[in-house]
Design a protein around this motif. Structure first.
Motif, mmCIF file in Angstrom:
data_model
loop_
_atom_site.group_PDB
_atom_site.id
_atom_site.type_symbol
_atom_site.label_atom_id
_atom_site.label_comp_id
_atom_site.label_asym_id
_atom_site.label_seq_id
_atom_site.Cartn_x
_atom_site.Cartn_y
_atom_site.Cartn_z
ATOM 1 N N ILE A 124 0.869 -1.175 0.000
ATOM 2 C CA ILE A 124 0.000 0.000 0.000
ATOM 3 C C ILE A 124 0.903 1.221 0.000
ATOM 4 N N THR A 125 0.706 2.054 -0.996
ATOM 5 C CA THR A 125 1.531 3.253 -1.156
ATOM 6 C C THR A 125 0.632 4.472 -1.279
ATOM 7 N N ALA A 126 1.254 5.638 -1.246
ATOM 8 C CA ALA A 126 0.502 6.875 -1.427
ATOM 9 C C ALA A 126 -0.171 6.904 -2.796
ATOM 10 N N ASP A 127 0.433 6.260 -3.779
ATOM 11 C CA ASP A 127 -0.118 6.264 -5.131
ATOM 12 C C ASP A 127 -1.350 5.375 -5.291
ATOM 13 N N ASN A 128 -1.430 4.289 -4.509
ATOM 14 C CA ASN A 128 -2.552 3.374 -4.707
ATOM 15 C C ASN A 128 -3.535 3.326 -3.535
ATOM 16 N N ALA A 129 -3.249 4.024 -2.450
ATOM 17 C CA ALA A 129 -4.069 3.919 -1.243
ATOM 18 C C ALA A 129 -5.526 4.310 -1.478
ATOM 19 N N HIS A 130 -5.757 5.412 -2.161
ATOM 20 C CA HIS A 130 -7.153 5.830 -2.354
ATOM 21 C C HIS A 130 -7.910 4.856 -3.251
ATOM 22 N N ASP A 131 -7.258 4.325 -4.280
ATOM 23 C CA ASP A 131 -7.918 3.341 -5.153
ATOM 24 C C ASP A 131 -8.235 2.063 -4.385
ATOM 25 N N LEU A 132 -7.297 1.615 -3.571
ATOM 26 C CA LEU A 132 -7.519 0.405 -2.777
ATOM 27 C C LEU A 132 -8.642 0.606 -1.762
ATOM 28 N N LEU A 133 -8.709 1.786 -1.165
ATOM 29 C CA LEU A 133 -9.766 2.059 -0.196
ATOM 30 C C LEU A 133 -11.140 2.060 -0.869
ATOM 31 N N LEU A 134 -11.233 2.691 -2.005
ATOM 32 C CA LEU A 134 -12.510 2.703 -2.736
ATOM 33 C C LEU A 134 -12.898 1.299 -3.196
ATOM 34 N N TYR A 135 -11.924 0.525 -3.652
ATOM 35 C CA TYR A 135 -12.179 -0.857 -4.082
ATOM 36 C C TYR A 135 -12.653 -1.701 -2.893
ATOM 37 N N ALA A 136 -11.937 -1.588 -1.777
ATOM 38 C CA ALA A 136 -12.289 -2.372 -0.585
ATOM 39 C C ALA A 136 -13.697 -2.031 -0.107
ATOM 40 N N ALA A 160 -6.524 -2.364 6.339
ATOM 41 C CA ALA A 160 -5.093 -2.192 6.051
ATOM 42 C C ALA A 160 -4.817 -0.816 5.442
ATOM 43 N N VAL A 161 -5.679 -0.380 4.535
ATOM 44 C CA VAL A 161 -5.493 0.935 3.916
ATOM 45 C C VAL A 161 -5.700 2.034 4.953
ATOM 46 N N MET A 162 -6.694 1.847 5.814
ATOM 47 C CA MET A 162 -6.934 2.857 6.843
ATOM 48 C C MET A 162 -5.763 2.943 7.813
ATOM 49 N N LYS A 163 -5.151 1.810 8.116
ATOM 50 C CA LYS A 163 -3.968 1.839 8.977
ATOM 51 C C LYS A 163 -2.817 2.566 8.271
ATOM 52 N N PHE A 164 -2.726 2.413 6.944
ATOM 53 C CA PHE A 164 -1.723 3.161 6.179
ATOM 54 C C PHE A 164 -1.957 4.662 6.374
ATOM 55 N N ILE A 198 -5.628 13.429 0.526
ATOM 56 C CA ILE A 198 -6.664 12.716 -0.226
ATOM 57 C C ILE A 198 -8.048 13.221 0.139
ATOM 58 N N VAL A 199 -8.303 13.424 1.425
ATOM 59 C CA VAL A 199 -9.615 13.904 1.848
ATOM 60 C C VAL A 199 -9.829 15.342 1.387
ATOM 61 N N SER A 200 -8.815 16.186 1.548
ATOM 62 C CA SER A 200 -8.980 17.592 1.200
ATOM 63 C C SER A 200 -9.038 17.832 -0.307
ATOM 64 N N SER A 201 -8.470 16.953 -1.096
ATOM 65 C CA SER A 201 -8.517 17.148 -2.546
ATOM 66 C C SER A 201 -9.723 16.454 -3.170
ATOM 67 N N ASN A 202 -10.624 15.986 -2.315
ATOM 68 C CA ASN A 202 -11.866 15.353 -2.774
ATOM 69 C C ASN A 202 -11.636 14.128 -3.641
ATOM 70 N N ILE A 203 -10.530 13.429 -3.426
ATOM 71 C CA ILE A 203 -10.327 12.174 -4.145
ATOM 72 C C ILE A 203 -11.338 11.145 -3.653
ATOM 73 N N LEU A 204 -11.600 11.161 -2.341
ATOM 74 C CA LEU A 204 -12.632 10.269 -1.814
ATOM 75 C C LEU A 204 -13.991 10.852 -2.141
ATOM 76 N N PRO A 205 -14.939 10.004 -2.522
ATOM 77 C CA PRO A 205 -16.274 10.515 -2.797
ATOM 78 C C PRO A 205 -16.917 11.033 -1.521
ATOM 79 N N LYS A 206 -17.977 11.729 -1.672
ATOM 80 C CA LYS A 206 -18.699 12.254 -0.521
ATOM 81 C C LYS A 206 -19.447 11.119 0.158
ATOM 82 N N SER A 207 -18.707 10.130 0.610
ATOM 83 C CA SER A 207 -19.265 8.961 1.271
ATOM 84 C C SER A 207 -19.115 9.134 2.766
ATOM 85 N N GLY A 208 -20.211 9.425 3.430
ATOM 86 C CA GLY A 208 -20.171 9.649 4.873
ATOM 87 C C GLY A 208 -19.640 8.455 5.631
ATOM 88 N N SER A 209 -20.052 7.253 5.252
ATOM 89 C CA SER A 209 -19.627 6.081 6.019
ATOM 90 C C SER A 209 -18.137 5.802 5.837
#
Length: 131
Positions: free
Chosen positions: A9-21, A32-36, A47-58
């Motif tokens: 898990i790297t900075a480059d793939n963490a957001h993709d892995l989190l969305l996939y998981a 594992a990604v959250m621990k990263f 990642i959160v501030s650049s809105n890479i993660l969707p507006k997913s509250g959960s």
């Protein structure tokens, strides 16, 4: 589980892995990604501030809960442990262990495990009050 052990898990793939998981209901990968992110808070903030993660509250709530849990293992409410907050701060492995110890089903998502444990705690409180 084996996939998580060997995956880098790297900075480059963490957001993709989190969305996939999250999309495929893979709690161990998600954990594992959250621990990263906990260990790389600056990356999580980017990642959160650049809105890479969707507006997913959960998903955002889960990430913040894991990050908070590292700083504070249990939240106390007027000197008593708040079971609801305790469960929300536990990782999937700990939730499964707790469910197993109580004779509950250990399959399902993190949210399912938390709901099951909260339900069981509520039943125990009601039985204690009735006695």
């Amino acid at each position: 589980a084996a996939c998580v052990e060997f995956m880098a898990i790297t900075a480059d793939n963490a957001h993709d892995l989190l969305l996939y998981a999250d999309a495929k209901n893979c709690p161990l990968l998600k954990e594992a990604v959250m621990k990263f992110f906990v260990n790389n808070k600056a990356e999580a903030l980017r990642i959160v501030s650049s809105n890479i993660l969707p507006k997913s509250g959960s998903l955002l709530t889960d990430l913040l809960a894991v990050m908070t849990a590292e700083d504070q293992k249990y939240v106390q409410n007027e000197g008593k442990f708040d079971d609801s907050m305790k469960y929300k701060m536990m990782d999937v492995s700990s939730l499964r262990r707790e469910a197993s110890e109580r004779g509950l089903d250990i399959d399902g998502s993190r949210e399912t495990l938390i709901a099951s444990l909260e339900n069981e705690s509520g039943k125990k409180r009601k039985r204690g009050e009735a006695e």
